[in-house]
Design a protein around this motif. Structure first.
Motif, PDB file in Angstrom:
ATOM      1  N   LEU A  19     -25.942   1.517  22.700  1.00  0.00           N
ATOM      2  CA  LEU A  19     -24.893   2.339  22.090  1.00  0.00           C
ATOM      3  C   LEU A  19     -23.841   1.483  21.392  1.00  0.00           C
ATOM      4  N   GLU A  20     -23.537   0.312  21.942  1.00  0.00           N
ATOM      5  CA  GLU A  20     -22.590  -0.585  21.269  1.00  0.00           C
ATOM      6  C   GLU A  20     -23.162  -1.065  19.946  1.00  0.00           C
ATOM      7  N   ARG A  21     -24.448  -1.340  19.916  1.00  0.00           N
ATOM      8  CA  ARG A  21     -25.099  -1.765  18.675  1.00  0.00           C
ATOM      9  C   ARG A  21     -25.052  -0.683  17.604  1.00  0.00           C
ATOM     10  N   LYS A  22     -24.942   0.566  18.040  1.00  0.00           N
ATOM     11  CA  LYS A  22     -24.871   1.680  17.100  1.00  0.00           C
ATOM     12  C   LYS A  22     -23.437   2.040  16.723  1.00  0.00           C
ATOM     13  N   GLY A  23     -22.499   1.212  17.148  1.00  0.00           N
ATOM     14  CA  GLY A  23     -21.122   1.379  16.692  1.00  0.00           C
ATOM     15  C   GLY A  23     -20.164   2.043  17.651  1.00  0.00           C
ATOM     16  N   HIS A  24     -20.606   2.359  18.850  1.00  0.00           N
ATOM     17  CA  HIS A  24     -19.712   2.970  19.826  1.00  0.00           C
ATOM     18  C   HIS A  24     -18.912   1.896  20.557  1.00  0.00           C
ATOM     19  N   GLN A  25     -17.725   2.265  21.014  1.00  0.00           N
ATOM     20  CA  GLN A  25     -16.866   1.345  21.760  1.00  0.00           C
ATOM     21  C   GLN A  25     -17.176   1.491  23.248  1.00  0.00           C
ATOM     22  N   ILE A  26     -17.584   0.392  23.858  1.00  0.00           N
ATOM     23  CA  ILE A  26     -18.013   0.421  25.258  1.00  0.00           C
ATOM     24  C   ILE A  26     -16.961  -0.244  26.147  1.00  0.00           C
ATOM     25  N   VAL A  27     -16.611   0.452  27.218  1.00  0.00           N
ATOM     26  CA  VAL A  27     -15.694  -0.089  28.219  1.00  0.00           C
ATOM     27  C   VAL A  27     -16.377  -0.043  29.585  1.00  0.00           C
ATOM     28  N   ILE A  28     -16.434  -1.186  30.253  1.00  0.00           N
ATOM     29  CA  ILE A  28     -16.940  -1.230  31.622  1.00  0.00           C
ATOM     30  C   ILE A  28     -15.816  -0.799  32.557  1.00  0.00           C
ATOM     31  N   ALA A  29     -16.086   0.212  33.357  1.00  0.00           N
ATOM     32  CA  ALA A  29     -15.091   0.716  34.311  1.00  0.00           C
ATOM     33  C   ALA A  29     -15.365   0.079  35.670  1.00  0.00           C
ATOM     34  N   THR A  30     -14.460  -0.782  36.120  1.00  0.00           N
ATOM     35  CA  THR A  30     -14.708  -1.509  37.361  1.00  0.00           C
ATOM     36  C   THR A  30     -13.403  -1.949  37.999  1.00  0.00           C
ATOM     37  N   GLU A  31     -13.442  -2.120  39.305  1.00  0.00           N
ATOM     38  CA  GLU A  31     -12.323  -2.709  40.029  1.00  0.00           C
ATOM     39  C   GLU A  31     -12.618  -4.166  40.378  1.00  0.00           C
ATOM     40  N   ASP A  32     -13.790  -4.641  40.013  1.00  0.00           N
ATOM     41  CA  ASP A  32     -14.187  -6.011  40.345  1.00  0.00           C
ATOM     42  C   ASP A  32     -14.720  -6.704  39.097  1.00  0.00           C
ATOM     43  N   ARG A  33     -13.819  -7.290  38.335  1.00  0.00           N
ATOM     44  CA  ARG A  33     -14.192  -7.954  37.090  1.00  0.00           C
ATOM     45  C   ARG A  33     -15.110  -9.148  37.321  1.00  0.00           C
ATOM     46  N   ASP A  34     -15.084  -9.700  38.517  1.00  0.00           N
ATOM     47  CA  ASP A  34     -15.863 -10.901  38.805  1.00  0.00           C
ATOM     48  C   ASP A  34     -17.216 -10.610  39.429  1.00  0.00           C
ATOM     49  N   SER A  35     -17.589  -9.341  39.520  1.00  0.00           N
ATOM     50  CA  SER A  35     -18.882  -9.022  40.120  1.00  0.00           C
ATOM     51  C   SER A  35     -20.010  -9.581  39.266  1.00  0.00           C
ATOM     52  N   GLU A  36     -21.135  -9.827  39.912  1.00  0.00           N
ATOM     53  CA  GLU A  36     -22.270 -10.419  39.212  1.00  0.00           C
ATOM     54  C   GLU A  36     -22.742  -9.546  38.054  1.00  0.00           C
ATOM     55  N   SER A  37     -22.804  -8.228  38.275  1.00  0.00           N
ATOM     56  CA  SER A  37     -23.313  -7.347  37.218  1.00  0.00           C
ATOM     57  C   SER A  37     -22.362  -7.284  36.028  1.00  0.00           C
ATOM     58  N   VAL A  38     -21.061  -7.278  36.298  1.00  0.00           N
ATOM     59  CA  VAL A  38     -20.081  -7.247  35.209  1.00  0.00           C
ATOM     60  C   VAL A  38     -20.127  -8.536  34.409  1.00  0.00           C
ATOM     61  N   GLN A  39     -20.145  -9.655  35.080  1.00  0.00           N
ATOM     62  CA  GLN A  39     -20.167 -10.936  34.379  1.00  0.00           C
ATOM     63  C   GLN A  39     -21.467 -11.122  33.593  1.00  0.00           C
ATOM     64  N   LYS A  40     -22.561 -10.670  34.146  1.00  0.00           N
ATOM     65  CA  LYS A  40     -23.844 -10.745  33.436  1.00  0.00           C
ATOM     66  C   LYS A  40     -23.809  -9.887  32.176  1.00  0.00           C
ATOM     67  N   ALA A  41     -23.240  -8.681  32.294  1.00  0.00           N
ATOM     68  CA  ALA A  41     -23.160  -7.784  31.136  1.00  0.00           C
ATOM     69  C   ALA A  41     -22.284  -8.371  30.039  1.00  0.00           C
ATOM     70  N   LEU A  42     -21.139  -8.932  30.422  1.00  0.00           N
ATOM     71  CA  LEU A  42     -20.222  -9.511  29.434  1.00  0.00           C
ATOM     72  C   LEU A  42     -20.823 -10.738  28.765  1.00  0.00           C
ATOM     73  N   LYS A  43     -21.610 -11.483  29.505  1.00  0.00           N
ATOM     74  CA  LYS A  43     -22.267 -12.652  28.920  1.00  0.00           C
ATOM     75  C   LYS A  43     -23.297 -12.225  27.884  1.00  0.00           C
ATOM     76  N   GLN A  44     -24.002 -11.133  28.174  1.00  0.00           N
ATOM     77  CA  GLN A  44     -25.023 -10.651  27.255  1.00  0.00           C
ATOM     78  C   GLN A  44     -24.433  -9.909  26.065  1.00  0.00           C
TER      79      GLN A  44
END
Length: 209
Positions: A19-44
């Motif tokens: 969806l981000e590639r199609k022009g939508h603005q994506i926000v990860i909703a989390t209370e743990d910015r340092d979680s493995e899944s969040v950091q992996k997503a931001l890296k990708q």
């Protein structure tokens, strides 16, 4: 469109990335910015934003729920929705890949109960993440179908537009109680692939006459 993702694991990331590639603005909703899944997503995909869950929900036009189902009750009861669309990408899975609510009610109906002010739409659940990451089947002249269900017609129309954006053909199956059958369709796919070794790169299609 501003889209918030609660849960950014395999399913959440695959959808958010497309969806981000199609022009939508994506926000990860989390209370743990340092979680493995969040950091992996931001890296990708460093174009993703990140905010606390309630703030992300407050600012989103559509919220995607892509969490383990057992986490949903306490999470949703702690949040406030202002009639946003809540796309339920979760499935209640019990022992032996059975329906986690004994097929008495759909997980989506429970989510609507826990988030009564949200407009819940069931979608993006009948396949594994592999097909959310890539919906293209070039050897065929039909698009894979993505079934959805919900009680609010306008919410389903918006969700159908997002479904089309990433390469699926939306099929409205009716009211939210139909989500129970979509969850069983998911279990069929999961048992075939995760349990019995069928390759994951297959989808359902709608053929009409």
């Amino acid at each position: 469109m501003k889209l918030a993702f609660i849960g950014i694991g395999n399913v959440g990331f695959a959808l958010a990335n497309q969806l981000e590639r199609k022009g939508h603005q994506i926000v990860i909703a989390t209370e743990d910015r340092d979680s493995e899944s969040v950091q992996k997503a931001l890296k990708q995909n460093p174009n993703f934003g990140i905010k606390s869950i309630q703030k992300a929900v407050d600012e989103a036009e559509v919220v995607f729920l892509a969490t383990p189902f057992q986490a949903n009750e306490s999470l949703l009861k702690s949040l406030r929705f202002k009639h946003q669309i809540l796309v339920d990408c979760t499935n209640p899975v019990g022992p032996g890949i059975s329906h986690g609510l004994q097929s008495q009610i759909s997980g989506s109906e429970k989510i609507q109960e826990w988030a009564p002010e949200a407009k819940v739409v069931k979608a993006f659940t009948i396949y594994g993440f592999e097909n959310f990451a890539d919906a293209v089947y070039p050897n065929y002249n039909v698009k894979p179908v993505m079934m959805l269900a919900g009680n609010d017609a306008d919410a389903k129309k918006v969700t159908a537009g997002l479904i089309e954006t990433i390469g699926f053909e939306p099929l409205d199956t009716g009211k939210l109680d139909q989500a129970l059958h979509l969850e069983h369709l998911t279990l069929l796919w999961v048992k075939m692939v995760r349990r019995d070794g069928h390759h994951p790169h297959f989808v359902w299609a709608q053929l009409t006459r």
